[in-house]
Design an enzyme around this catalytic site. Structure first.
Site, PDB file in Angstrom:
ATOM      1  CD  GLU A 164      -3.224   0.722   2.176  1.00  0.00           C
ATOM      2  OE1 GLU A 164      -4.304  -0.102   1.633  1.00  0.00           O
ATOM      3  OE2 GLU A 164      -2.965   1.172   3.333  1.00  0.00           O
ATOM      4  CG  HIS A 218       6.773 -29.792   3.324  1.00  0.00           C
ATOM      5  ND1 HIS A 218       7.472 -30.799   2.921  1.00  0.00           N
ATOM      6  CD2 HIS A 218       7.455 -29.232   4.146  1.00  0.00           C
ATOM      7  CE1 HIS A 218       8.472 -31.166   4.011  1.00  0.00           C
ATOM      8  NE2 HIS A 218       8.496 -30.247   4.719  1.00  0.00           N
ATOM      9  CE  LYS A 257     -11.530   2.198   1.562  1.00  0.00           C
ATOM     10  NZ  LYS A 257     -10.974   3.302   2.568  1.00  0.00           N
TER      11      LYS A 257
HETATM   12  O1  LIG Z   1      -8.667   2.727   9.503  1.00  0.00           O
HETATM   13  P1  LIG Z   1      -9.653   2.781   8.469  1.00  0.00           P
HETATM   14  O2  LIG Z   1      -9.948   4.297   8.124  1.00  0.00           O
HETATM   15  O3  LIG Z   1     -10.975   2.023   8.638  1.00  0.00           O
HETATM   16  O4  LIG Z   1      -8.980   2.118   7.235  1.00  0.00           O
HETATM   17  C1  LIG Z   1      -8.810   0.816   7.039  1.00  0.00           C
HETATM   18  C2  LIG Z   1      -7.892   0.629   6.044  1.00  0.00           C
HETATM   19  O5  LIG Z   1      -8.584   0.996   4.766  1.00  0.00           O
HETATM   20  C3  LIG Z   1      -7.240   1.391   3.907  1.00  0.00           C
HETATM   21  O6  LIG Z   1      -7.808   2.851   3.818  1.00  0.00           O
HETATM   22  C4  LIG Z   1      -7.082   1.085   2.780  1.00  0.00           C
HETATM   23  O7  LIG Z   1      -8.355   0.180   2.325  1.00  0.00           O
HETATM   24  C5  LIG Z   1      -6.054   1.365   4.721  1.00  0.00           C
HETATM   25  O8  LIG Z   1      -5.131   2.278   4.328  1.00  0.00           O
HETATM   26  C6  LIG Z   1      -6.308   1.196   5.934  1.00  0.00           C
HETATM   27  O9  LIG Z   1      -5.762   0.760   7.067  1.00  0.00           O
END
Ligand SMILES: O=P(O)(O)OC[C@H]1O[C@](O)(CO)[C@@H](O)[C@@H]1O
Length: 667
Positions: A426, A455, A560
């Site tokens: 990330e 294995h 998202k």
């Molecule tokens: O802590 P949050 O805001 O729920 O985000 C969870 C995770 O989602 C992300 O933004 C990416 O999906 C990560 O960087 C982060 O750790």
């Protein structure tokens, strides 16, 4: 300095590699990407041919892509060797020609001695001798490292090191609050640690009791969070939790209903003595919100008051924070704007779950602080994080051309590779560099544990695609003192693990597979804190070397957003189906009809997937056809019985006379 001989002449690796990518212009629909491998050697040939097929395939699938990009590490190697504008040709001449790895045992021993990093206080070593970089390479990299060290010093002093989000990056302050750029932040950090310690002590001791069992105490902790709000606590729990902790920690880290049900079912009657810790920096991550809603429903169904057992760890004034405040949850802990999820293990995110399990969080912070001191050094050879970054750059050509396979030889470190996967991928997996050039950077990380995976996938690592470098995590202490025994004369169970690791390291190297070995004396809070800090710094330094912002994640936002669009389409589909199903007679619709009515004529495939998912969960029915023949399906919502009656009425009115005669005949 030991003399490391390298032979440069024999390998024409990567030379003559050429590619063209789809043009950025709108009339590029017919352009095709081609790669010709004119000559290759050593590991280059495979990488090149793999790249060749993947880029051609992706160009065919997305012929008019405005920004040619590839997530394949092999292809990103080519994209990212130097910063290029989208679509610009990348010259093969920038690719490094690698020397043959040293094989002379004495020279290798000298190389080992020369490059070994040892920290006696921490009980940690980093051995990069099996990465084949040369003195020349080191010299070449020095200016880049000087820049990286400077950027890191500025970051630690409070610079806006995450420019896209306009944020400071302060995870190093968490273990040394005096470094924080102002007294307010310093106080906030210290205060949070104190609050975590005292809250955890009160929960563990039973001073704070679960309201439904006034005589008892909390027995379970359920953590709800995802990504950086789960992986650190999961790794640390697996590494350090005692065999029978007073409070057992469980996780809901997904929006998988069956997974959530499983966790809740396992809690059983202990739900009434479960402390639920909801962790989300943003306070609005859908998976975490869903987990919370599911847990709250389970509490309601058992007549329990969730607010008396709920704890929130989140940014001030986030949706989660406001919910917890308004509903009067048991406690709230802060998550800071200047700490990213993937570097939040030393904030309340990681400290509270650890402390609740009886893990010594002060030692974990101390391990990280001591490691930070070492990784602040501006001499590459005495800075273990710089050694890692240097090795990664060498192994991957500074462009992610090889994957990082992480192999801890210790069950309790099983989740380290998963934790590192997020930290590295990330942070480094970025489409653009800091100047806005298309680079498609990153290093793919995967791994599990040794010797188990000998294995599973070591066969390929040794003999298959040479598209990786390995990182062995070695733990010297097999068992707590006094518990070992010899299962055959002179040999313990741990000796086998040791032998497997050393043997694999040797066997991979003998077949020209490079590796790093990180050794710790023991798995304890100090070494775990140090390991986390080591990799946080290595990622930060490497990000500077390749000039990307390690502290944002724009790609995740795109996923998202797309998920949100799918759910929005699903709502429209449902409304169309409901309207049709309320008609008399019930109207079953084809996918095309649904798409037209949902104003999404180009989304038939997605609508089919939405419908198939709804059908599988009894929320819609196929009136005609089935999943095996998507083109022919007709869909409706509501009760099957209602639809059956409707069909029967239609059938009767249409065919009643014939049916009557048929009945007569049959009688
Ligand atoms: O802590 P949050 O805001 O729920 O985000 C969870 C995770 O989602 C992300 O933004 C990416 O999906 C990560 O960087 C982060 O750790």
């Amino acid at each position: 300095m030991a003399c490391i001989h390298t032979r440069l002449s024999v390998l024409p690796a990567f030379t003559g590699l050429r590619k063209s990518l789809p043009s950025t212009s709108s009339c590029s629909a017919s352009s095709s990407a081609t790669v010709s491998v004119l000559s290759s050697g050593f590991e280059g040939s495979h990488v090149a041919s793999k790249f060749s097929s993947s880029i051609v395939a992706s160009a065919k699938r997305f012929p008019a892509s405005p920004t040619p990009s590839s997530s394949s590490p092999a292809s990103s190697h080519l994209n990212a060797v130097s910063s290029k504008a989208p679509g610009e040709l990348v010259s093969s001449s920038a690719l490094p020609i690698k020397p043959v790895l040293e094989t002379d045992p004495l020279k290798l021993w000298n190389r080992y001695l020369e490059w070994l990093y040892q920290d006696k206080d921490l009980g940690l070593e980093v051995d990069v001798s099996r990465i084949g970089f040369t003195e020349d390479f080191l010299e070449e990299m020095k200016p880049k490292f000087e820049h990286a060290f400077r950027s890191m010093a500025e970051l630690e002093a409070g610079a806006i090191a995450n420019p896209d989000e306009g944020r400071m990056v302060g995870h190093y302050w968490l273990r040394n609050p005096a470094l924080a750029p102002n007294p307010y932040l310093q106080k906030q950090i210290v205060q949070t640690i104190e609050n975590v310690l005292s809250f955890a002590a009160d929960i563990v001791s039973g001073k704070i009791k679960p309201p439904p069992c006034p005589a008892g105490r909390f027995t379970q902790v359920l953590s709800v969070g995802i990504g950086g709000s789960a992986l650190g606590p999961q790794f640390v729990a697996e590494a350090l939790a005692p065999d029978n902790p007073l409070l057992k920690l469980r996780f809901i880290d997904n929006t998988d209903p069956a997974g959530i049900d499983h966790q809740i079912a396992q809690l059983g009657h202990e739900l009434s003595s479960t402390l639920v810790v909801v962790i989300s920096k943003s306070g609005g991550t859908p998976e975490t919100r869903n987990g919370l809603l599911e847990v709250q429903k389970a509490f309601r169904e058992k007549g329990l008051d969730f607010s008396r057992q709920g704890v929130a760890i989140t940014q001030e004034n986030s949706l989660l924070d406001n919910t917890a405040r308004i509903e009067g949850w048991l406690a709230r802990f802060p998550m800071y704007d200047w700490v990213g999820g993937r570097t939040s293990e030393m904030s309340a995110v990681g400290l509270l779950p650890a402390a609740l399990q009886g893990i010594n969080i002060e030692e974990m912070l101390e391990g990280a602080r001591l490691m930070d001191e070492s990784t602040r050094r501006t001499d590459i050879k005495t800075n273990p994080a710089a050694l890692l970054a240097l090795s990664w750059y060498w192994a991957t050509g500074g462009s992610g051309s090889k994957d990082m396979v992480v192999l801890p030889y210790k069950d309790s470190l099983l989740l380290f590779s998963r934790y590192l996967q997020q930290l590295v991928m990330e942070s480094l997996g970025k489409e653009y560099d800091l100047e806005g050039n298309l680079v498609n950077q990153g290093i793919a990380v995967y791994g599990n544990k040794g010797s188990t995976d000998q294995h599973a996938y070591i066969q390929q690592l040794r003999e298959g695609v040479p598209n990786f470098f390995a990182t062995f995590i070695e733990v010297l202490r097999d068992r707590p003192p006094g518990r070992d025994w010899e299962l055959e004369p002179g040999v313990t169970c741990g000796d086998y693990l040791f032998g497997m690791m050393q043997g694999t390291r040797q066997a991979l190297y003998a077949n020209k597979r490079e590796s790093i070995t990180v050794t710790i004396n023991d798995v304890n809070p100090i070494t775990v804190g140090a390991l986390i800090a080591l990799y946080e710094r290595a990622v930060g330094l490497y990000a500077s070397l390749i000039n990307v912002n390690a502290y944002h994640q724009p790609g995740v936002e795109a996923g998202k957003k797309a998920a949100g669009e799918v759910l929005a389409l699903q709502k429209r589909v449902l409304s169309v189906l409901n309207d049709a199903s309320c008609k008399e007679p019930v109207e079953a619709l084809t996918l095309e009809e649904i798409a037209a009515r949902a104003q999404a004529p180009h989304q038939v495939e997605m609508i089919y997937k939405i419908v198939a998912h709804m059908v599988a969960n009894d929320r819609a029915l196929f009136a005609e056809g089935n999943c095996g023949s998507p083109r022919s399906v007709k869909v409706f919502t509501g009760e099957w019985e209602r639809f059956r009656q409707m069909l029967e009425r239609t059938f009767r009115s249409k065919f009643a006379p014939k049916m009557d005669s048929l009945e007569t005949y049959e009688m």
